[in-house]
Design an enzyme around this catalytic site. Structure first.
Site, short mmCIF file in Angstrom:
data_model
loop_
_atom_site.label_atom_id
_atom_site.label_comp_id
_atom_site.label_asym_id
_atom_site.label_seq_id
_atom_site.Cartn_x
_atom_site.Cartn_y
_atom_site.Cartn_z
N TYR A 1 16.79 35.28 -23.05
CA TYR A 1 15.37 35.28 -23.40
C TYR A 1 14.82 33.87 -23.19
CZ TYR A 1 17.27 39.36 -25.72
OH TYR A 1 17.93 40.52 -25.97
N CYS B 1 2.23 16.97 -31.19
CA CYS B 1 0.78 16.78 -31.15
C CYS B 1 0.33 15.65 -32.06
CB CYS B 1 0.03 18.04 -31.60
SG CYS B 1 0.58 19.52 -30.79
N GLY C 1 17.28 24.09 -26.90
CA GLY C 1 15.99 23.41 -27.04
C GLY C 1 15.54 23.39 -28.49
N GLY D 1 1.60 24.30 -28.13
CA GLY D 1 2.57 24.57 -29.19
C GLY D 1 2.27 25.89 -29.87
#
Lengths: 444, 444
Positions: free
Chosen positions: A275, A42, A7, A297
């Site tokens: 994790y 954002c 990711g 975020g």
């Protein structure tokens, strides 16, 4: 130490950078299906509106920049398998399939936009906003559109509908719930914001879900609502939230909670050396002391600090969250932290609330603007939530309230705290103090 | 209960109003030598500059307004004697002399401007700024002046010199100390502000006191400095601080500390039924746990709440102060709270400091402005001071830091606290978090 991070969003990239700061030698690989990393999602609405001139401006770093600090970023690469017993990850990209080893695996897989089940959702002109590529498509499509419907009145929905309005489109904001921003604002505060949106010529449809979309030549043209009404729509944006992406976590054998991956305060999953952080994990709510989802975020960035310390053998605990948020649409800034009074009630906390209207500057100072503040306390006077709307100076007041709630302060205690004053920037008694003084009176 | 309050400033008038809120029947009399009450002295510079159109605008209430809530305000009345054994106060005004009884006496006598001993200080065109009447005189005199010298570079001095500059005068700011705002800012932060003032065509003379003023026909014309230099000055403003007015307190037999009247946390003086607040009392410094003087209107207002509760038999303790302040000159907002690093050193606290330059918005968002932040910690990492300069969003960050210091937070603890984020209003990692993270590194 080989670290593989799945990711490339805020959680993944911050983890990579933070591990590098703590460990010069770690081999760090980030695998992402996206084309861009290290951009600010954002900011997408503000590029759409033209406030920020280009999507390129909001990309903070390229894969090459990461290469310079010895972090490998594999873009356009899809992780297809995780084997936590063999400690391997398999991914596919244009070069084919490859399996690599890891010592530590970080799942920062984020969430997928929720697509509401409705007829016509596959028509051209129907968009989700996941990443910059989606942003570019919306920007392009808007150029030949006259009308748009945005469904989902959370932060992103409101910011996007406002951006499309600023581009000159006839816009409608549609929300299934009877109010906008239901997660962060109570209905009385949401109404203030709705009034502003309407004043700015945004059509707001509350309490009515879209039932179907209708097209012409494969392109969306109309949206139908539960009450039978119909609105022209050359484009439709689905801003109906995201669902955590859990496939790889399940493949790795991680325990999943009610909504997302379970992690402890060190950001460890139930599987050794695996994790997770960001939109795909559950956080603890500071007030409810129960699990929640934090789609911010800022939460991912803060979690990445703890995760990097854990992986490099240093101590750090991630604290429970309050989901402090702020946004700006047009002239209006609005923010919230902690529980809304309706959410408190749903969780069997009887809220004691007060709403005041104050000013952003001394009342005789030019351009003093109204500031609406709502304070929510529990039955002992402990502050558990705050919502603020004004044309200026909202964000930092939310931060002050976040700190007050984090510290467990009561409204009585906060009303005795010093606040700085000068006529151009505040009232002699700060709006926050006025608000906590007012709510304090309810305990006499 | 007969309450007599001496002084019509922020402390006196707030006490009167707060007592009335708690006790409908108290007989409340305020005696003041001034013509106006309930105005905002902090606003005088902004009327001078023209930002606020008239002095009348900054008068919030008249004596008649107080009459409506049954508070007697005697203006232009000088208290000449206090007898705390007979519990009487004697005052003089145009109607002659009168002696009245009290059950409770409140001394809110404030301070008198300090007049530095220098030749020519009695010339016409030399002003102090105590009240609105002084403001009106300065405004009038400035109309026929080309040049002005303001001596004393505290908040008032800086705000006044900037206002006179905005009126088109050639202005000089003179400060005996080697930096401006020595009470609130360290020299490195003061230098940023000095740079801005110079850029705005304000002549700044540091480390040189005015030695004498020279006049023509009784009107000031020139100011001479310690280094022998001389500057044209059609007007001179003495902004060299105030000294607590203690005469009546001494007459009443109140214990006086190093600088001012001693009061306990209930705002009681050493004499029964005599109370005091505002610029004429000593406060406790939260960090040094020693007495200090707080010349802030906000302190007086907060003290008045405790004092009113004490007098009406309710519990309340006034907390130690941090002297949180903020000001705005031209485009620049600056604020500070707690100890400067130099003041910490003078008090045998070894300061651990860090100064960072951040931005007020996401770096790609239009009009992001630089924000300079200085954090001061003690040797255990506990935050003891903060100073901020930027074109926007300073005041509320000072408030957040005030709360952090009040709660005894360390830089490590604050770096883990949530801050709200949106590109138009902040950085993804808040400037305050960046600053405390940087200072935290000094403890590794």
């Amino acid at each position: 130490m080989k670290v593989v991070i799945v990711g490339g969003g805020a959680g993944g990239m911050s983890t990579a950078s933070n591990i590098r700061r703590l460990d010069k030698d770690a081999e760090i690989t980030v695998i992402t299906r996206d084309e861009n990393v290290a951009y600010s999602p954002c900011a997408i609405p503000y590029v759409l509106s033209g406030k920020i001139s280009s999507f390129d401006d909001i990309i903070m770093k390229t894969p090459e920049d990461y290469k310079e600090v010895n972090i490998d970023v594999l873009i356009k690469s899809e992780v297809t398998a995780v084997d936590s017993s063999k400690k391997t990850v398999t991914y596919e990209n244009a070069d084919g399939e490859k399996t690599i080893d890891y010592d530590k695996l970080v799942l920062a897989t984020g969430g997928n936009p929720f697509v509401p089940p409705m007829e016509g959702v596959d028509l051209e002109g129907v968009f989700q906003i996941r990443n910059i590529e989606d942003g570019r498509k919306v920007q392009q499509w808007a150029k030949t559109s006259k009308s748009a419907v945005v469904t989902g009145a959370g932060l992103i929905g409101i910011e996007i509908v406002f951006a499309l309005k600023e581009l000159g489109l006839n816009v409608t904001l549609s929300e299934m719930m009877p109010q906008i921003v239901p997660r962060s604002l109570d209905s009385d505060m949401a109404d203030i914001l709705t009034g502003y949106l309407k004043m700015e010529n945004i059509h707001v449809m509350l309490g009515e879900p879209i039932t179907k979309l209708e097209g012409e030549d494969g392109k969306v043209k109309k949206a139908y609502f539960g009450d039978g009404s119909c609105i022209d729509a050359d484009m439709v944006i689905l801003a109906t939230g995201v669902r955590p992406e859990l496939e790889l976590a399940k493949m790795a054998g991680c325990d999943i909670g009610r909504w997302a991956i379970l992690v402890n305060e060190k950001m460890e999953t139930s599987v050794e050396d695996v994790y997770a952080l960001g939109d795909c994990v559950e956080s603890q709510d500071l007030i409810l002391q129960a699990n929640t989802i934090s789609h911010l975020g800022t939460t991912a960035v803060r979690e990445s600090k703890t995760l990097a310390r854990t992986i490099t053998g240093k101590k750090s605990n991630f604290n429970p969250v309050l989901n402090a948020m702020v946004s700006k649409v047009g002239k209006l800034e609005f923010g919230a932290v902690g529980l809304t009074s309706s959410f408190a009630q749903q969780n069997n906390i009887k809220p004691i609330v007060e709403k005041v209207e104050a000013l952003t500057r001394a009342r005789y100072y030019p351009n003093a603007k109204p500031m609406d503040i709502k304070i929510i306390c529990d039955c002992n006077g402990r502050i558990i939530g705050c919502q603020i709307i004004a044309e200026e100076r909202v964000a930092e007041r939310i931060d002050t309230m976040t700190l007050a709630i984090t510290q467990g302060l009561s409204c009585f205690e906060l009303s005795n705290v010093e606040f700085a004053y000068a006529p151009p920037v505040s009232m002699v008694t700060d709006p926050l103090v006025l608000a906590v003084e007012e709510v304090s009176k309810k305990f006499n």
